[in-house]
Design a protein around this motif. Structure first.
Motif, PDB file in Angstrom:
ATOM      1  N   GLY A 102       0.838  -1.191   0.000  1.00 32.76           N
ATOM      2  CA  GLY A 102       0.000   0.000   0.000  1.00 32.76           C
ATOM      3  C   GLY A 102       0.871   1.238   0.000  1.00 32.76           C
ATOM      4  N   THR A 103       0.270   2.369   0.304  1.00 30.36           N
ATOM      5  CA  THR A 103       1.007   3.628   0.331  1.00 30.36           C
ATOM      6  C   THR A 103       0.705   4.369   1.620  1.00 30.36           C
ATOM      7  N   ALA A 104       1.610   5.260   1.989  1.00 29.04           N
ATOM      8  CA  ALA A 104       1.462   6.107   3.166  1.00 29.04           C
ATOM      9  C   ALA A 104       2.002   7.487   2.820  1.00 29.04           C
ATOM     10  N   ASP A 432     -11.009   7.346  19.918  1.00 25.72           N
ATOM     11  CA  ASP A 432     -12.190   6.594  19.507  1.00 25.72           C
ATOM     12  C   ASP A 432     -12.353   6.695  17.986  1.00 25.72           C
ATOM     13  N   PRO A 433     -12.930   5.675  17.358  1.00 25.38           N
ATOM     14  CA  PRO A 433     -13.004   5.637  15.894  1.00 25.38           C
ATOM     15  C   PRO A 433     -13.688   6.859  15.296  1.00 25.38           C
ATOM     16  N   ALA A 434     -14.683   7.404  15.975  1.00 18.63           N
ATOM     17  CA  ALA A 434     -15.385   8.581  15.442  1.00 18.63           C
ATOM     18  C   ALA A 434     -14.446   9.779  15.364  1.00 18.63           C
ATOM     19  N   ALA A 435     -13.633   9.972  16.406  1.00 15.79           N
ATOM     20  CA  ALA A 435     -12.699  11.097  16.415  1.00 15.79           C
ATOM     21  C   ALA A 435     -11.637  10.928  15.342  1.00 15.79           C
ATOM     22  N   ILE A 436     -11.147   9.703  15.173  1.00 16.19           N
ATOM     23  CA  ILE A 436     -10.136   9.441  14.148  1.00 16.19           C
ATOM     24  C   ILE A 436     -10.721   9.662  12.760  1.00 16.19           C
ATOM     25  N   PHE A 443      -5.304  12.496  10.080  1.00 13.84           N
ATOM     26  CA  PHE A 443      -4.847  11.457  11.005  1.00 13.84           C
ATOM     27  C   PHE A 443      -3.661  10.705  10.412  1.00 13.84           C
ATOM     28  N   ASP A 444      -3.724  10.377   9.131  1.00 13.65           N
ATOM     29  CA  ASP A 444      -2.595   9.692   8.488  1.00 13.65           C
ATOM     30  C   ASP A 444      -1.341  10.557   8.517  1.00 13.65           C
ATOM     31  N   GLU A 445      -1.513  11.861   8.306  1.00 15.58           N
ATOM     32  CA  GLU A 445      -0.368  12.773   8.371  1.00 15.58           C
ATOM     33  C   GLU A 445       0.183  12.844   9.798  1.00 15.58           C
ATOM     34  N   PHE A 446      -0.719  12.805  10.766  1.00 20.14           N
ATOM     35  CA  PHE A 446      -0.297  12.810  12.173  1.00 20.14           C
ATOM     36  C   PHE A 446       0.542  11.572  12.484  1.00 20.14           C
ATOM     37  N   VAL A 447       0.073  10.408  12.065  1.00 21.00           N
ATOM     38  CA  VAL A 447       0.840   9.176  12.285  1.00 21.00           C
ATOM     39  C   VAL A 447       2.197   9.268  11.595  1.00 21.00           C
ATOM     40  N   ALA A 448       2.211   9.761  10.370  1.00 25.13           N
ATOM     41  CA  ALA A 448       3.466   9.882   9.621  1.00 25.13           C
ATOM     42  C   ALA A 448       4.441  10.830  10.299  1.00 25.13           C
ATOM     43  N   SER A 449       3.923  11.786  11.051  1.00 28.33           N
ATOM     44  CA  SER A 449       4.793  12.778  11.693  1.00 28.33           C
ATOM     45  C   SER A 449       5.488  12.243  12.935  1.00 28.33           C
ATOM     46  N   LEU A 450       5.027  11.110  13.468  1.00 30.77           N
ATOM     47  CA  LEU A 450       5.597  10.548  14.691  1.00 30.77           C
ATOM     48  C   LEU A 450       6.862   9.765  14.357  1.00 30.77           C
ATOM     49  N   ARG A 451       7.986  10.212  14.834  1.00 27.77           N
ATOM     50  CA  ARG A 451       9.266   9.600  14.497  1.00 27.77           C
ATOM     51  C   ARG A 451       9.610   8.503  15.512  1.00 27.77           C
TER      52      ARG A 451
END
Length: 564
Positions: A102-104, A432-436, A443-451
Motif C-alpha cells: 500500500g502507500t502512506a 475513539d473511531p469517530a474522532a479518528i 490522522f494519516d499525516e499525524f501518524v506519519a509525523s511521529l518519528r
C-alpha cells in the motif's frame, strides 16, 4: 575453566562453525527453524516455570500469561515466520511474494504484515500491522531485496556477539535467530545474569543450532561481556539494554568515556546494533467516550506501564493528555484506580527500587499506589524534564497535559513527543473511531509525523513486538554517539530491507461493545492486559497452537480468552 577461557573456546568453535553455516543450504536452515519451533513446545512449561521463578510469580498467578506469551509463544511464531520466508527463497520467490502493498504519506510504500491468514484474523480479530518502508523505496525494490543475507546463504559475515536482555525472555533467542538469518552470522549469545536460570531451557530449545556448531551460549558478568565484545574473533555486536550501557561498551566509562563519546572515538571500533528503549509516550486524543470506554482504556494504559512491572523497553512512561478535554479528569481518576487495582508483584529487576525512589525524590507530589505503595503516578508536574528524559524502567507513570485547542492537539502532541522525549522505540495513540474518522487525511499525516520505530493506534506497541513479521527497533537515523533507542531492527520475519517503522492498529473496544459500535472486531479483553484473569491458560493454549496449528485447538483458546 575461567569465563574468559570459555569465551575463547566458544569463539574458536564458531570460527569453525561459520564454514559449516556457509555450506548449510536453505532447505536445511528451514528445517532447523522448524525443529526449534517444535522444541519450544516441548520445553515451554519448563521455560515458564523458570521465568516465573526469576520474577517471583506464584504457580497460580494469571501474570504467568506474560511469560507464556512473551516467551515461548514469541519464539515459536518467529521461527515459523523465518521458516516460511526461507521456503519461498528455496522456491526462487521473494519472501514478500503474495503479500499486499500500500502507500502512506511522504511517498512511502507499506507492506501488510498482519493479518496474513484466516487464523490471524480469528485469533487477533481487529488487529493489523503494516511495515512502512523508507521514503522512495518501491514495492518492486522491496520484493527484490527481501531475504537480506539469506539471498546468498553461502556468503557468511563472521561471528556476532549478542548481549541478551534480562527483562523479556524471548529477546535473547530472537536476537540470536536474527543474527543467524538476517545477517548470516554465527552467534555467541552471552546471557544477562538475571536469566541464568533459563540456560538449560535455551540450551535445549536452540540445540539444533548448537549441535551444528553455529551458536554458543555463554554466562558471566559485565567483565565477561566486555571480554567477549572486544575479542578479535568477534566481527559484530548486538545488544539490548540502555543507552548508558551502550555508551559504556562503545566508549568506556567516566570522564574519559564522556570525552571519547563527544569526539566519537570509540574503544570498541566494530559495528554495533542495538535496541535501547527510552521514554515511551501514550497520546490520548480527545473524544466523547462512554464510562465503559474510559474504564477499558484506563486498564489499557495501566497495562502499557505495568506489564512485567514496567521492566519493558517500550513500557509507556508518560501519558499525553489534552488539558481542555472535557473528560480529562474522569480519565485520570479511572487510570489511578486501574493502577491501584493491578495485581501486586515483586520488583525483581535489579535497581528497580532505586529508580522508583529517584522518581519520588524528583517529584515530591507523586502518588504512591498499589497495595505496597510501589507504583508511582506523577500528574502534570511543573518541571517535566526528568519525566521525559529518564527511563525509569519500573512502575513509574507520568501524565502531562497540553493546553491547546482540541483541533490543534494532535500536532502539538507530535511536536512534544518528537522533540522533548528521549528515545524513539515506540509511541501509543488512543482515540475513539469517530474522532479518528473526523480527522480524515489529517490522522494519516499525524501518524506519519511521529518519528518512532513502532506506532500503535488503539493498541500497545508491545503487540508490534509480538508480531513476528513486523520490524522492531528505533526510528532510523541515530548515530553511534547519539544512539537514543538504538540502531537497526530485529524480528522482521519477512527479512525486509530499508524499513522505517511498523504501524499497528487495534480495536478501540473489546467484544461485545466493539460489535455494537460497528467495529470489525470480535476480540475480547486481550490476554496481555494485567487484569486478565485467564491469561496464563490462554497463553499456554496459544503456545500449543503456535507450535502446531490445528482448528481443533481453537475452542480451548476462545473459551479461556472469553473468561479473561
Amino acid at each position: 575453566m575461567s569465563d574468559n577461557d570459555a569465551v575463547d573456546k566458544a569463539l574458536q568453535d564458531l570460527v569453525d562453525g561459520e564454514k559449516i553455516w556457509a555450506a548449510t543450504p536453505l532447505g536445511e536452515r528451514r528445517r532447523l527453524l522448524e525443529q526449534v519451533r517444535d522444541l519450544v513446545a516441548v520445553h515451554a512449561q519448563d521455560w515458564v516455570d523458570a521465568a516465573a521463578g526469576i520474577k517471583g510469580l506464584a504457580t497460580d498467578s494469571p501474570l504467568r500469561g506474560e511469560e507464556w506469551i512473551t516467551g515461548p509463544y514469541a519464539l515459536a511464531i518467529n521461527a515459523t515466520a523465518l521458516a516460511h520466508s526461507l521456503a519461498k527463497l528455496e522456491a526462487g520467490k521473494s519472501p514478500l511474494d503474495g503479500v499486499r502493498f500500500g502507500t502512506a504519506p511522504g511517498g512511502r510504500t507499506t507492506v501488510d504484515v498482519f493479518p496474513l491468514n484466516f487464523y490471524d484474523r480469528l485469533l487477533l480479530s481487529g488487529f493489523s500491522a503494516k511495515v512502512w518502508l523508507q521514503p522512495g523505496v518501491s514495492s518492486d525494490e522491496a520484493l527484490r531485496e527481501a531475504g537480506l543475507a539469506e539471498r546468498d546463504p553461502g556468503r557468511t559475515h563472521g561471528v556476532g556477539a549478542v548481549l541478551g536482555a534480562g527483562n523479556i525472555f524471548s529477546i535473547a533467542p530472537l536476537d540470536t535467530l536474527y543474527e543467524l538469518f538476517a545477517h548470516n552470522r554465527v552467534v555467541a549469545l552471552k546471557l544477562n545474569p538475571v536469566t541464568d536460570a533459563l540456560l538449560p531451557v535455551w540450551t535445549a530449545v536452540l540445540r539444533p543450532f548448537i549441535h551444528l556448531g553455529v551458536v554458543r551460549i555463554l554466562t558471566g558478568g559485565a567483565e565477561t561481556g566486555g571480554y567477549l565484545v572486544s575479542h578479535r574473533l568477534v566481527d559484530h555486536v548486538h545488544m539490548t539494554g540502555s543507552s548508558l550501557t551502550h555508551d559504556a561498551i562503545v566508549y568506556g566509562t567516566g570522564e574519559e568515556g564522556a570525552l571519547r563519546k563527544a569526539a566519537d572515538e570509540p574503544v570498541l571500533d566494530k559495528p554495533v546494533t542495538s535496541e535501547l528503549g527510552g521514554v515511551s509516550p501514550t497520546i490520548v486524543l480527545p473524544g466523547k467516550w462512554s464510562k465503559a470506554d474510559i474504564r477499558f482504556q484506563a486498564q489499557h494504559v495501566a497495562t502499557q506501564r505495568l506489564h512485567n512491572n514496567g521492566y519493558n523497553c517500550v513500557a509507556a512512561q508518560v501519558v499525553v493528555l489534552p488539558k481542555r478535554w472535557a473528560q480529562r479528569q474522569e480519565f485520570i481518576d479511572a487510570l489511578t484506580r486501574a493502577i491501584e487495582a493491578a495485581p501486586a508483584r515483586p520488583a525483581y529487576y535489579p535497581g528497580s527500587d532505586d529508580r522508583v525512589a529517584a522518581a519520588t525524590d524528583t517529584y515530591a507530589e507523586a502518588q504512591r499506589l498499589g497495595r505496597d505503595g510501589a507504583r508511582v503516578l506523577v500528574v502534570d508536574p511543573e518541571d517535566r524534564t526528568a519525566l521525559l528524559c529518564t527511563e525509569y524502567f519500573g512502575p513509574v507513570l507520568g501524565i502531562i497535559e497540553l493546553d491547546c485547542d482540541e483541533l490543534d492537539f494532535p500536532d502539538e502532541a507530535a511536536r512534544v513527543v518528537n522533540g522533548e522525549f528521549v528515545g524513539t522505540l515506540g509511541v501509543n495513540v488512543i482515540g475513539d473511531p469517530a474522532a479518528i474518522k473526523s480527522m480524515g487525511a489529517r490522522f494519516d499525516e499525524f501518524v506519519a509525523s511521529l518519528r518512532y520505530g513502532t506506532i500503535a493506534v488503539n493498541a500497545w506497541t508491545g503487540v508490534g513486538y509480538l508480531t513476528a513479521t513486523a520490524t522492531w527497533g528505533a526510528f532510523p537515523g541515530h548515530t553511534r554517539n547519539d544512539v537514543q533507542s538504538g540502531i537497526g531492527v530485529v524480528h522482521n520475519g519477512f527479512l525486509i530491507d530499508k524499513t522505517e517503522r511498523t504501524v499497528v492498529r487495534g480495536p478501540f473496544r473489546p467484544m461485545p461493545r466493539s460489535i455494537l459500535h460497528g467495529e470489525a472486531s470480535i476480540s475480547p479483553k486481550p490476554p496481555w492486559f494485567v487484569n486478565n484473569r485467564t491469561a496464563a491458560g490462554t497463553g499456554r493454549h496459544l503456545v500449543s497452537f503456535a507450535a502446531k496449528r490445528s482448528p481443533a485447538k481453537l475452542p480451548a483458546i476462545f473459551a479461556s480468552a472469553l473468561r479473561g
